[in-house]
Design a protein around this motif. Structure first.
Motif, PDB file in Angstrom:
ATOM      1  N   SER A 133       0.853  -1.199   0.000  1.00 11.19           N
ATOM      2  CA  SER A 133       0.000   0.000   0.000  1.00 11.19           C
ATOM      3  C   SER A 133       0.884   1.243   0.000  1.00 11.19           C
ATOM      4  CB  SER A 133      -0.924   0.009   1.209  1.00 11.19           C
ATOM      5  OG  SER A 133      -0.187   0.026   2.410  1.00 11.19           O
ATOM      6  N   VAL A 134       0.585   2.162  -0.934  1.00 10.14           N
ATOM      7  CA  VAL A 134       1.437   3.338  -1.142  1.00 10.14           C
ATOM      8  C   VAL A 134       0.596   4.609  -1.172  1.00 10.14           C
ATOM      9  CG1 VAL A 134       3.076   4.464  -2.701  1.00 10.14           C
ATOM     10  CG2 VAL A 134       3.059   1.958  -2.525  1.00 10.14           C
TER      11      VAL A 134
ATOM     12  N   TYR B 275       0.944   7.750   9.762  1.00  8.59           N
ATOM     13  CA  TYR B 275       0.263   7.157   8.609  1.00  8.59           C
ATOM     14  C   TYR B 275       1.035   5.970   8.023  1.00  8.59           C
ATOM     15  CZ  TYR B 275      -2.622  11.232   9.085  1.00  8.59           C
ATOM     16  OH  TYR B 275      -3.481  12.183   9.599  1.00  8.59           O
ATOM     17  N   LEU B 276       2.056   5.521   8.744  1.00  4.33           N
ATOM     18  CA  LEU B 276       2.861   4.387   8.295  1.00  4.33           C
ATOM     19  C   LEU B 276       2.495   3.123   9.060  1.00  4.33           C
ATOM     20  CD1 LEU B 276       6.591   5.524   7.949  1.00  4.33           C
ATOM     21  CD2 LEU B 276       5.082   4.696   6.136  1.00  4.33           C
ATOM     22  N   ASN B 277       2.384   2.023   8.342  1.00  2.25           N
ATOM     23  CA  ASN B 277       2.262   0.719   8.990  1.00  2.25           C
ATOM     24  C   ASN B 277       3.586   0.392   9.669  1.00  2.25           C
ATOM     25  OD1 ASN B 277      -0.405   0.011   8.285  1.00  2.25           O
ATOM     26  ND2 ASN B 277       0.258  -0.605   6.241  1.00  2.25           N
ATOM     27  N   PRO B 278       3.577  -0.483  10.693  1.00  2.00           N
ATOM     28  CA  PRO B 278       4.834  -0.891  11.320  1.00  2.00           C
ATOM     29  C   PRO B 278       5.816  -1.412  10.262  1.00  2.00           C
ATOM     30  CG  PRO B 278       2.968  -1.715  12.581  1.00  2.00           C
ATOM     31  CD  PRO B 278       2.412  -1.123  11.305  1.00  2.00           C
ATOM     32  N   GLY B 279       7.052  -0.962  10.342  1.00  2.00           N
ATOM     33  CA  GLY B 279       8.070  -1.376   9.377  1.00  2.00           C
ATOM     34  C   GLY B 279       7.994  -0.643   8.049  1.00  2.00           C
ATOM     35  N   GLY B 280       7.088   0.329   7.943  1.00  3.48           N
ATOM     36  CA  GLY B 280       6.915   1.059   6.691  1.00  3.48           C
ATOM     37  C   GLY B 280       8.067   2.009   6.413  1.00  3.48           C
ATOM     38  N   ASN B 281       8.061   2.576   5.206  1.00  2.92           N
ATOM     39  CA  ASN B 281       9.131   3.485   4.821  1.00  2.92           C
ATOM     40  C   ASN B 281       8.582   4.695   4.074  1.00  2.92           C
ATOM     41  OD1 ASN B 281       8.478   2.123   2.452  1.00  2.92           O
ATOM     42  ND2 ASN B 281      10.567   1.529   1.964  1.00  2.92           N
ATOM     43  N   ILE B 282       9.412   5.733   4.060  1.00  6.38           N
ATOM     44  CA  ILE B 282       9.100   6.971   3.356  1.00  6.38           C
ATOM     45  C   ILE B 282      10.240   7.235   2.383  1.00  6.38           C
ATOM     46  CG2 ILE B 282       8.837   9.492   3.594  1.00  6.38           C
ATOM     47  CD1 ILE B 282       7.803   8.933   6.471  1.00  6.38           C
ATOM     48  N   PHE B 283       9.899   7.661   1.170  1.00  4.61           N
ATOM     49  CA  PHE B 283      10.910   8.108   0.215  1.00  4.61           C
ATOM     50  C   PHE B 283      10.726   9.597   0.021  1.00  4.61           C
ATOM     51  CE2 PHE B 283      10.521   3.612  -0.626  1.00  4.61           C
ATOM     52  CZ  PHE B 283      11.860   3.223  -0.638  1.00  4.61           C
TER      53      PHE B 283
ATOM     54  N   VAL C  66      -2.698   2.073  -4.400  1.00  2.68           N
ATOM     55  CA  VAL C  66      -2.140   3.420  -4.384  1.00  2.68           C
ATOM     56  C   VAL C  66      -3.194   4.475  -4.079  1.00  2.68           C
ATOM     57  CG1 VAL C  66      -0.947   5.169  -5.771  1.00  2.68           C
ATOM     58  CG2 VAL C  66      -0.367   2.762  -6.060  1.00  2.68           C
ATOM     59  N   THR C  67      -2.791   5.426  -3.244  1.00  6.14           N
ATOM     60  CA  THR C  67      -3.538   6.658  -3.034  1.00  6.14           C
ATOM     61  C   THR C  67      -2.656   7.800  -3.526  1.00  6.14           C
ATOM     62  OG1 THR C  67      -4.695   5.785  -1.101  1.00  6.14           O
ATOM     63  CG2 THR C  67      -4.620   8.188  -1.343  1.00  6.14           C
TER      64      THR C  67
ATOM     65  N   GLU D 111      -4.265  16.229   5.715  1.00  6.53           N
ATOM     66  CA  GLU D 111      -5.569  16.744   6.120  1.00  6.53           C
ATOM     67  C   GLU D 111      -6.738  15.795   5.786  1.00  6.53           C
ATOM     68  OE1 GLU D 111      -7.353  21.083   5.582  1.00  6.53           O
ATOM     69  OE2 GLU D 111      -7.217  20.006   3.678  1.00  6.53           O
ATOM     70  N   ASN D 112      -6.757  15.225   4.600  1.00  8.90           N
ATOM     71  CA  ASN D 112      -7.857  14.344   4.178  1.00  8.90           C
ATOM     72  C   ASN D 112      -7.405  12.902   3.946  1.00  8.90           C
ATOM     73  OD1 ASN D 112      -9.808  16.459   4.141  1.00  8.90           O
ATOM     74  ND2 ASN D 112      -8.897  17.185   2.239  1.00  8.90           N
ATOM     75  N   ILE D 113      -6.310  12.530   4.574  1.00 15.89           N
ATOM     76  CA  ILE D 113      -5.780  11.171   4.438  1.00 15.89           C
ATOM     77  C   ILE D 113      -6.223  10.345   5.638  1.00 15.89           C
ATOM     78  CG2 ILE D 113      -3.668   9.786   4.272  1.00 15.89           C
ATOM     79  CD1 ILE D 113      -4.264  11.567   1.800  1.00 15.89           C
ATOM     80  N   HIS D 114      -6.711   9.149   5.348  1.00 20.51           N
ATOM     81  CA  HIS D 114      -7.170   8.245   6.410  1.00 20.51           C
ATOM     82  C   HIS D 114      -6.526   6.891   6.177  1.00 20.51           C
ATOM     83  CE1 HIS D 114     -10.052  11.380   7.278  1.00 20.51           C
ATOM     84  NE2 HIS D 114     -10.399  11.367   6.000  1.00 20.51           N
ATOM     85  N   GLY D 115      -6.180   6.221   7.243  1.00 20.15           N
ATOM     86  CA  GLY D 115      -5.577   4.901   7.126  1.00 20.15           C
ATOM     87  C   GLY D 115      -4.062   4.985   7.188  1.00 20.15           C
TER      88      GLY D 115
END
Length: 180
Positions: free
Chosen positions: A29-30, A129-137, A51-52, A84-88
């Motif tokens: 999920s991205v 807004y990150l799942n456990p172990g998630g990453n950001i680029f 993708v969102t 602001e309008n992001i959920h999950g």
């Protein structure tokens, strides 16, 4: 093959976009924040990611919807000022922010006096807004004080993946992980 239409009112994919596309390893999920034309989001959706695509600009949202349609891609498209309008929560968040240290120019690239006006706000809540172990680029510019910025954002581990140099600057792609 992906077909992308462009608009003068929306950031056109450039070297920083392709630096992300060529080097980001995303989870299932991205969220692409500041999606612009939607090229990254559409490419990832085509690869099977959920993708969102989010952007603050109404023009960008319309362009993303158009480009998703002409590429027959199904993804969520949200108009949002950062989260602001992001959920999950997501496995991966991608952000090519306005990073140049200038004020009063196009919000597509002007990152404020220090270059981190938008990026700092983004990182203040991105971890939520990150799942456990998630990453950001994330793309940053060497025209800014990257070391001070990293020091101010100690909740993240910054891993420099790649850079591209030009006559006037280098852009750097970082992978961020939440420190435990």
């Amino acid at each position: 093959m992906i077909n992308i239409d462009y608009s003068d009112d929306v950031y056109k994919p450039s070297d920083d976009t392709y630096l992300i596309l060529d080097n980001a390893e995303c989870g299932k999920s991205v969220l692409e924040m500041g999606s612009g034309s939607g090229l990254i989001a559409i490419t990832l959706a085509r690869q099977g990611h959920s993708v969102t695509a989010a952007d603050i600009s109404p023009e960008a949202i319309n362009l993303i919807k158009h480009n998703a349609f002409i590429n027959n891609v199904d993804m969520e498209i949200v108009r949002s000022d950062l989260f602001e309008n992001i959920h999950g929560k997501y496995d991966t968040i991608i952000f090519n922010p306005p990073y140049l240290p200038v004020e009063g120019e196009s919000p597509q690239w002007a990152g404020g006096k220090d270059g981190f006006a938008v990026t700092g706000k983004f990182l203040a809540t991105a971890h939520e807004y990150l799942n456990p172990g998630g990453n950001i680029f994330l793309i940053l510019s060497d025209l800014t004080d990257i070391e001070s910025f990293i020091e101010k954002n100690r909740k993240y581990e910054f891993i420099k993946l790649k850079s591209m140099s030009f006559d006037f600057e280098a852009i750097l792609l970082y992978e961020l992980k939440v420190r435990k």
